[in-house]
Design an enzyme around this catalytic site. Structure first.
Site, PDB file in Angstrom:
ATOM      1  N   ASP A   1      -5.184  30.479  28.692  1.00  0.00           N
ATOM      2  CA  ASP A   1      -5.459  29.689  27.494  1.00  0.00           C
ATOM      3  C   ASP A   1      -6.837  30.057  26.968  1.00  0.00           C
ATOM      4  OD1 ASP A   1      -4.913  27.772  25.539  1.00  0.00           O
ATOM      5  OD2 ASP A   1      -5.993  26.214  26.628  1.00  0.00           O
TER       6      ASP A   1
ATOM      7  N   TYR B   1      -9.884  29.721  23.597  1.00  0.00           N
ATOM      8  CA  TYR B   1     -10.717  28.705  22.952  1.00  0.00           C
ATOM      9  C   TYR B   1     -11.221  29.324  21.664  1.00  0.00           C
ATOM     10  CZ  TYR B   1     -14.344  24.958  23.270  1.00  0.00           C
ATOM     11  OH  TYR B   1     -15.145  23.854  23.088  1.00  0.00           O
TER      12      TYR B   1
ATOM     13  N   HIS C   1     -12.854  23.894  16.177  1.00  0.00           N
ATOM     14  CA  HIS C   1     -12.593  23.085  17.368  1.00  0.00           C
ATOM     15  C   HIS C   1     -13.755  23.164  18.357  1.00  0.00           C
ATOM     16  CE1 HIS C   1     -10.544  21.346  20.822  1.00  0.00           C
ATOM     17  NE2 HIS C   1     -10.769  22.459  21.504  1.00  0.00           N
TER      18      HIS C   1
ATOM     19  N   ARG D   1     -21.703  17.902  24.297  1.00  0.00           N
ATOM     20  CA  ARG D   1     -23.109  18.272  24.462  1.00  0.00           C
ATOM     21  C   ARG D   1     -23.898  17.809  23.239  1.00  0.00           C
ATOM     22  NH1 ARG D   1     -20.048  22.560  25.859  1.00  0.00           N
ATOM     23  NH2 ARG D   1     -20.371  23.561  23.827  1.00  0.00           N
TER      24      ARG D   1
ATOM     25  N   GLU E   1      -3.176  19.277  22.592  1.00  0.00           N
ATOM     26  CA  GLU E   1      -3.846  20.421  21.991  1.00  0.00           C
ATOM     27  C   GLU E   1      -2.786  21.238  21.265  1.00  0.00           C
ATOM     28  OE1 GLU E   1      -7.869  21.136  24.610  1.00  0.00           O
ATOM     29  OE2 GLU E   1      -6.224  22.567  24.826  1.00  0.00           O
TER      30      GLU E   1
ATOM     31  N   GLU F   1      -1.415  24.285  19.676  1.00  0.00           N
ATOM     32  CA  GLU F   1      -1.742  25.695  19.846  1.00  0.00           C
ATOM     33  C   GLU F   1      -0.556  26.587  19.471  1.00  0.00           C
ATOM     34  OE1 GLU F   1      -3.700  26.752  23.465  1.00  0.00           O
ATOM     35  OE2 GLU F   1      -4.421  24.708  23.855  1.00  0.00           O
TER      36      GLU F   1
ATOM     37  N   ASP G   1      -0.914  22.204  24.899  1.00  0.00           N
ATOM     38  CA  ASP G   1      -1.586  22.234  26.199  1.00  0.00           C
ATOM     39  C   ASP G   1      -2.196  20.851  26.452  1.00  0.00           C
ATOM     40  OD1 ASP G   1      -2.263  23.608  28.539  1.00  0.00           O
ATOM     41  OD2 ASP G   1      -4.268  24.015  27.811  1.00  0.00           O
TER      42      ASP G   1
ATOM     43  N   ARG H   1      -8.689  14.273  29.207  1.00  0.00           N
ATOM     44  CA  ARG H   1     -10.095  14.484  28.854  1.00  0.00           C
ATOM     45  C   ARG H   1     -11.053  13.869  29.866  1.00  0.00           C
ATOM     46  NH1 ARG H   1      -9.681  18.698  25.495  1.00  0.00           N
ATOM     47  NH2 ARG H   1      -8.405  18.241  23.655  1.00  0.00           N
TER      48      ARG H   1
ATOM     49  N   GLN I   1     -11.058  16.158  32.841  1.00  0.00           N
ATOM     50  CA  GLN I   1     -11.699  17.404  32.415  1.00  0.00           C
ATOM     51  C   GLN I   1     -13.219  17.259  32.352  1.00  0.00           C
ATOM     52  OE1 GLN I   1     -10.528  18.576  28.472  1.00  0.00           O
ATOM     53  NE2 GLN I   1     -11.691  20.483  28.502  1.00  0.00           N
TER      54      GLN I   1
ATOM     55  N   TYR J   1     -15.194  19.892  34.834  1.00  0.00           N
ATOM     56  CA  TYR J   1     -15.257  21.222  34.192  1.00  0.00           C
ATOM     57  C   TYR J   1     -16.579  21.958  34.392  1.00  0.00           C
ATOM     58  CZ  TYR J   1     -18.131  20.367  29.979  1.00  0.00           C
ATOM     59  OH  TYR J   1     -19.153  20.132  29.094  1.00  0.00           O
TER      60      TYR J   1
ATOM     61  N   LYS K   1      -5.983  20.082  32.968  1.00  0.00           N
ATOM     62  CA  LYS K   1      -5.092  20.891  32.127  1.00  0.00           C
ATOM     63  C   LYS K   1      -3.802  21.293  32.828  1.00  0.00           C
ATOM     64  CE  LYS K   1      -7.947  21.825  28.562  1.00  0.00           C
ATOM     65  NZ  LYS K   1      -7.628  21.699  27.143  1.00  0.00           N
TER      66      LYS K   1
ATOM     67  N   THR L   1       2.086  22.067  30.352  1.00  0.00           N
ATOM     68  CA  THR L   1       1.916  22.804  29.100  1.00  0.00           C
ATOM     69  C   THR L   1       3.303  22.959  28.495  1.00  0.00           C
ATOM     70  OG1 THR L   1       0.005  24.028  29.949  1.00  0.00           O
ATOM     71  CG2 THR L   1       1.148  24.951  28.038  1.00  0.00           C
TER      72      THR L   1
ATOM     73  N   THR M   1      -6.870  25.263  21.047  1.00  0.00           N
ATOM     74  CA  THR M   1      -6.602  24.268  20.006  1.00  0.00           C
ATOM     75  C   THR M   1      -6.861  24.835  18.618  1.00  0.00           C
ATOM     76  OG1 THR M   1      -7.251  22.519  21.535  1.00  0.00           O
ATOM     77  CG2 THR M   1      -7.165  21.950  19.212  1.00  0.00           C
TER      78      THR M   1
ATOM     79  N   GLU N   1     -10.891  15.315  18.731  1.00  0.00           N
ATOM     80  CA  GLU N   1     -11.561  15.590  17.462  1.00  0.00           C
ATOM     81  C   GLU N   1     -11.212  14.551  16.406  1.00  0.00           C
ATOM     82  OE1 GLU N   1     -11.749  20.000  16.282  1.00  0.00           O
ATOM     83  OE2 GLU N   1     -10.051  19.886  17.676  1.00  0.00           O
TER      84      GLU N   1
END
Length: 398
Positions: free
Chosen positions: A121, A123, A128, A137, A194, A196, A228, A232, A235, A239, A248, A252, A340, A354
């Site tokens: 997968d 990114y 996104h 962050r 997600e 995709e 996917d 959260r 994750q 992560y 994750k 899927t 995503t 989002e």
């Protein structure tokens, strides 16, 4: 006489001769007999039976229980089979022979159409990645320093790739809110989607052999929609520093139909302008390696987003080139996903994280998420990419 089959489909049908996606189906009369099917309007062509009736040299490939043998046969075979299918379904002289091998879509059960080898997968959406970076962050740069130099990705879990319609069980795991002194264990409380696009590899490659961006069409058999699912809260806790894992790997979902790349020729488009020149093996200057695919996301029957795949910063061809630049091999049945899909507008975001700026609400038990999509076809037509759906089931007892 066989029931009247609408061979002459209306011009706005998403599954006409310019599409002809592949799947695998069974019928109630033969529930253990998995057959390759080709979607044509509201019917499914039993491709193996039709090929045998037409005396095709590709009958054995099309009589397989999965798409893998056909995918492994390579692009010249894919093109020949597609030309045959368009001839069989488009030439009125073949209707008497082919019509008996068309089954109403409502009478079939669809299955995972190929055996998944590896799953990767990516990114690849700048929109996104920027939105999520601001949420995860808030005091740092939204994009990591490497983001515009390479397609970031991770290896997922191929054994939990499931076909559209398979229930998605809420995963258990560790969660740690920011204000909690220690993690707790339990069902994910921030279950997300997600939206995709997935790419299915047909032609394999040997280890130490790099597959260049320009060889994308020689190796990739087709395209599918993909969700996917993401926990959260699991994750966010796990992560750092190695990336996605249990948040994750629980499920899927992919669509039951694989759209051949040849059907998306009119959808090819230039990717967005890049402000950081890519290294030579990723350089696609002047190439139309992007795809104009319009996705719609619905939650419990209500439309919540329309993510545009044409807005993706990194293309699937670049992803394939990067995935193999270190000498990693390709296997028939490899699946790699775009990450995503999100656009610049508030109604073009591909996940609830989002859409709600990280605040939720997220998915509840019983919620159903459906992704559908279409792409431009020849002469103003549209190519349908089917759908991928999933309903959230309660977590197992702890």
């Amino acid at each position: 006489m066989t029931e009247a089959i609408p061979f002459d489909l209306p011009g706005d049908d998403l599954f006409g001769l310019d599409n002809l996606p592949y799947g695998v189906f069974t019928t109630s009369g033969a529930p253990d007999l998995h057959r390759i099917g080709v979607r044509f309007g509201s019917h499914v062509l039993d491709a193996g039976a039709a090929a045998e009736a037409m005396g095709s040299a590709h009958a054995e490939l099309l009589k397989a229980p999965t798409l893998n043998p056909l995918m492994a046969a390579g692009r010249p075979t894919w093109q020949a089979v597609r030309a045959d299918l368009q001839n069989w379904l488009g030439d009125p002289g073949h209707r008497a022979t082919v019509g008996g091998h068309l089954v109403p879509l409502a009478d079939v059960t669809l299955h995972l159409p190929f055996e998944v080898a590896d799953y990767v997968d990516f990114y690849a959406s700048e929109h996104h990645a920027t939105n999520v970076g601001k949420i995860f962050r808030p005091d740092g740069d939204p994009l990591t320093p490497n983001w515009k130099h390479l397609p970031i990705g991770y290896h997922g879990r191929s054994g939990t790739v499931v076909v559209s319609g398979t229930p998605v069980v809420r995963p258990l795991g560790q969660r740690k809110p920011k204000d909690a002194p220690a993690p707790s264990f339990g069902p994910s409380q921030r279950l997300d989607i997600e939206a995709e696009v997935g790419f299915v590899v047909g032609t394999p490659s040997a280890m130490t052999t790099r597959v260049g961006r320009q060889d994308f069409r020689e190796h990739v058999f087709g395209v599918c929609l993909l969700n996917d699912w993401s926990a959260r809260d699991l994750q966010a806790w796990e992560y750092v520093p190695l990336g996605p894992f249990l948040g994750k790997s629980f499920a899927t979902s992919v669509s039951a139909w694989i759209t051949p790349l040849e059907a998306l020729e009119q959808a090819r488009t230039e990717p967005p302008a890049r402000d950081v020149p890519p290294l030579p093996y990723l350089d696609d200057s002047g190439e139309k390696d992007g795809l104009d695919i319009r996705i719609t996301v619905t939650l419990n029957g209500e439309q919540v987003s329309e993510p545009p795949f044409s807005a993706m910063y990194w293309t699937a061809a670049q992803q394939l080139a990067h995935m193999t630049v270190n000498g990693a091999s390709l296997r028939t049945g490899d699946l790699f996903a775009s990450g995503t899909v999100s656009g610049p507008e508030p109604d073009q975001l591909g996940c609830l994280l989002e859409l709600t700026a990280g605040k939720g609400p997220f998915l509840s038990d019983g919620d159903e998420v459906v992704l559908t999509a279409w792409a431009p076809g020849p002469n103003g037509t549209r190519i349908g990419l089917g759908e991928v759906s999933g309903t959230i089931a309660a977590a197992p007892a702890e």
